[in-house]
Enzyme design. Structure first.
Site, mmCIF file in Angstrom:
data_model
loop_
_atom_site.group_PDB
_atom_site.id
_atom_site.type_symbol
_atom_site.label_atom_id
_atom_site.label_comp_id
_atom_site.label_asym_id
_atom_site.label_seq_id
_atom_site.Cartn_x
_atom_site.Cartn_y
_atom_site.Cartn_z
ATOM 1 N N SER A 184 35.160 44.591 40.534
ATOM 2 C CA SER A 184 34.758 43.060 41.142
ATOM 3 C C SER A 184 33.376 42.755 42.313
ATOM 4 O O SER A 184 32.999 41.985 42.831
ATOM 5 C CB SER A 184 36.258 42.216 42.043
ATOM 6 O OG SER A 184 36.445 42.739 42.707
ATOM 7 N N HIS A 212 39.184 41.166 35.694
ATOM 8 C CA HIS A 212 37.653 40.224 36.101
ATOM 9 C C HIS A 212 36.553 40.344 34.060
ATOM 10 O O HIS A 212 35.443 40.692 34.146
ATOM 11 C CB HIS A 212 37.178 41.036 36.742
ATOM 12 C CG HIS A 212 37.391 40.364 38.408
ATOM 13 N ND1 HIS A 212 36.945 39.146 38.331
ATOM 14 C CD2 HIS A 212 37.673 41.031 39.194
ATOM 15 C CE1 HIS A 212 37.749 38.690 40.067
ATOM 16 N NE2 HIS A 212 37.994 40.008 40.261
ATOM 17 N N LYS A 243 42.432 34.128 36.503
ATOM 18 C CA LYS A 243 41.106 34.372 36.616
ATOM 19 C C LYS A 243 39.922 33.591 35.449
ATOM 20 O O LYS A 243 40.962 31.893 35.528
ATOM 21 C CB LYS A 243 40.576 35.763 36.940
ATOM 22 C CG LYS A 243 40.885 36.220 37.934
ATOM 23 C CD LYS A 243 39.916 37.290 38.674
ATOM 24 C CE LYS A 243 40.848 37.843 39.737
ATOM 25 N NZ LYS A 243 41.595 39.109 39.668
HETATM 26 C C1 LIG Z 1 42.051 39.720 40.738
HETATM 27 C C2 LIG Z 1 43.033 40.286 40.130
HETATM 28 C C3 LIG Z 1 43.637 41.260 39.877
HETATM 29 C C4 LIG Z 1 45.049 40.232 40.491
HETATM 30 O O1 LIG Z 1 45.676 38.926 39.972
HETATM 31 P P1 LIG Z 1 46.736 38.023 40.361
HETATM 32 O O2 LIG Z 1 47.238 38.119 38.830
HETATM 33 O O3 LIG Z 1 45.761 37.509 40.964
HETATM 34 O O4 LIG Z 1 47.507 38.999 41.224
HETATM 35 C C5 LIG Z 1 44.467 42.719 40.045
HETATM 36 N N1 LIG Z 1 43.548 43.637 39.284
HETATM 37 C C6 LIG Z 1 42.501 43.277 38.890
HETATM 38 C C7 LIG Z 1 41.084 44.003 38.788
HETATM 39 C C8 LIG Z 1 41.958 41.634 39.408
HETATM 40 O O5 LIG Z 1 40.641 41.740 39.840
#
Ligand SMILES: *Cc1c(COP(=O)(O)O)cnc(C)c1O
Length: 397
Positions: A184, A212, A243
């Site tokens: 990210s 992502h 996301k």
């Molecule tokens: C955002 C993210 C998470 C967490 O996801 P949530 O559903 O908000 O807990 C886990 N792994 C990665 C790679 C992320 O970018």
């Protein structure tokens, strides 16, 4: 609370402030979108994970509203007692189908999915080989499990191969390679084609956290496995609904049927945490259905990202190369990144600066995230604002 305890916590907060890493929240007085209201005015938002603009999309809102009316506000139960609704099963089936797996299981978040998946499937006879830059939730999930742990430098397939050899030589029963699909802070992809090839040569399983990427990376948005042409070779996919896929909350693991069934029996965040709210299940289901029907949103997103990347590179910014809608603009010093972000907000463009310890020392940056909620004129305005601030601060090459 004792005054000693209070003082101790206060000192730690002051240390965070002194290090310049205190995270200041800005309250939005609007829904999430390409434009948001921050501190009393409307600004363009270039820092959300709202890649496909689904956080406030009419079809998603309608799916959520219908579910709220037909299935209520909350379940007041974990899934296995009386918290499973038809909507959860439909969403699990839709996710499995969309990402090309036999089955899927929902969690309250992807953090929970990653927190539960390793401990449920692996024991001390097993081994996990993980990328050094993996997300905090993968790191925590791996720590919760007794499997032996090996680590390789991010994306370094030669080192991965060496670690796989060590895990095998150590007599591990099962070996799992665990990696983010997209990292990210850089928008870089894990080399999944090479990773799958190596894992399969060593009889290891592959787990990819595609948070992502799900919904927009790959020609039809199936994620990094689709991008690298290795759909069907990834054994476990974990991802988020928080996301691109609506942005509310929830996570899932997609895998073979027996793996998903075992997770329902054993994964602790699944067993001991409340079922996903009906409105979230309904809205997320509407999001997945939208993506099944059309690639228009991911195409628009990718075009926005391409235009923005090219324009900033052309303007003389140090942009990390790639194609992902995460666009890191490298500034170097933490203070500069923070001040740059502040200047941009004054210009009506909301972005965030990232510095050590989130990224390596001396590699502070602005991380821009494009969205399908942006119109070409919004992207052009952001480019203008960046150029103006970049000139004023003398960072253009
Ligand atoms: C955002 C993210 C998470 C967490 O996801 P949530 O559903 O908000 O807990 C886990 N792994 C990665 C790679 C992320 O970018």
């Amino acid at each position: 609370m004792t005054s000693d305890a209070q003082r101790l916590f206060q000192q730690q907060l002051e240390a965070i402030r002194a290090a310049g890493t205190f995270k200041q929240e800005h309250a939005l007085a609007s829904p999430q979108g390409g434009r948001v209201r921050v501190e009393g005015r409307e600004v363009l938002n270039f820092c959300a994970n709202n890649y496909l603009g689904l956080s406030s999309h009419p079809a998603v809102l309608e799916g959520a509203r219908r579910a709220l009316e037909a299935r209520g506000f909350g379940l007041s139960s974990v899934r296995f007692i009386c918290g499973t609704q038809d909507l959860h099963l439909e969403l699990e089936e839709a996710l499995a189908r969309f990402f090309g797996f036999e089955a899927a299981i929902l969690f309250g978040s992807c953090f929970d999915a990653n927190g539960g998946v390793f401990e449920a499937l692996l024991g001390e006879e097993d081994a996990i080989v993980s990328d050094a830059l993996n997300h905090a939730s993968l790191i925590d999930g791996i720590r919760l499990c007794k499997a032996r742990r090996y680590r390789y430098a991010s994306g370094d397939v030669a080192e991965l191969e060496a670690r796989l050899g060590e895990a095998r030589a150590g007599g591990a029963r099962l070996v799992v390679v665990a990696t983010d699909g997209v990292f990210s802070m850089d928008g870089h992809l894990a080399p999944l084609d090479r990773i799958c090839e190596l894992a399969h040569r060593h009889g290891a399983l592959v787990l990819v956290d595609d948070s992502h990427a799900s919904g927009f990376v790959g020609r039809t948005g199936r994620g990094t496995p689709e991008h690298f042409g290795v759909q069907g070779q990834v054994d476990l996919l974990t991802s988020t609904l928080g996301k691109a896929l609506g942005g509310a909350a929830g996570g899932f693991v997609a895998a073979r049927r027996e793996v998903v069934e075992l997770l329902r029996q054993r994964a602790r965040p699944y067993l001991f945490s409340n079922a996903l709210a009906p409105a979230i299940a309904g809205g997320s289901l509407a999001a997945v259905r939208l993506l099944e029907g059309s690639t228009a949103l991911r195409d628009k997103l990718m075009e926005n990202a391409r235009v923005f990347r090219e324009a900033l590179t052309q303007a003389g910014f140090a942009v990390k190369p790639g194609f992902h809608p995460i666009v890191p603009i490298m500034l170097g010093e933490a203070r500069l990144a923070a001040e740059f972000a502040r200047d941009l907000l004054a210009q009506g463009v909301y972005v965030v600066g990232f510095s050590y310890p989130v990224v390596p020392q001396g590699q502070a940056r602005i991380r821009v995230q494009l969205s399908a909620a942006h119109e070409p004129a919004d992207v052009a305005r952001a480019v203008d604002a960046f150029t103006k601030v970049g000139k004023a601060r003398g960072v253009l090459r």
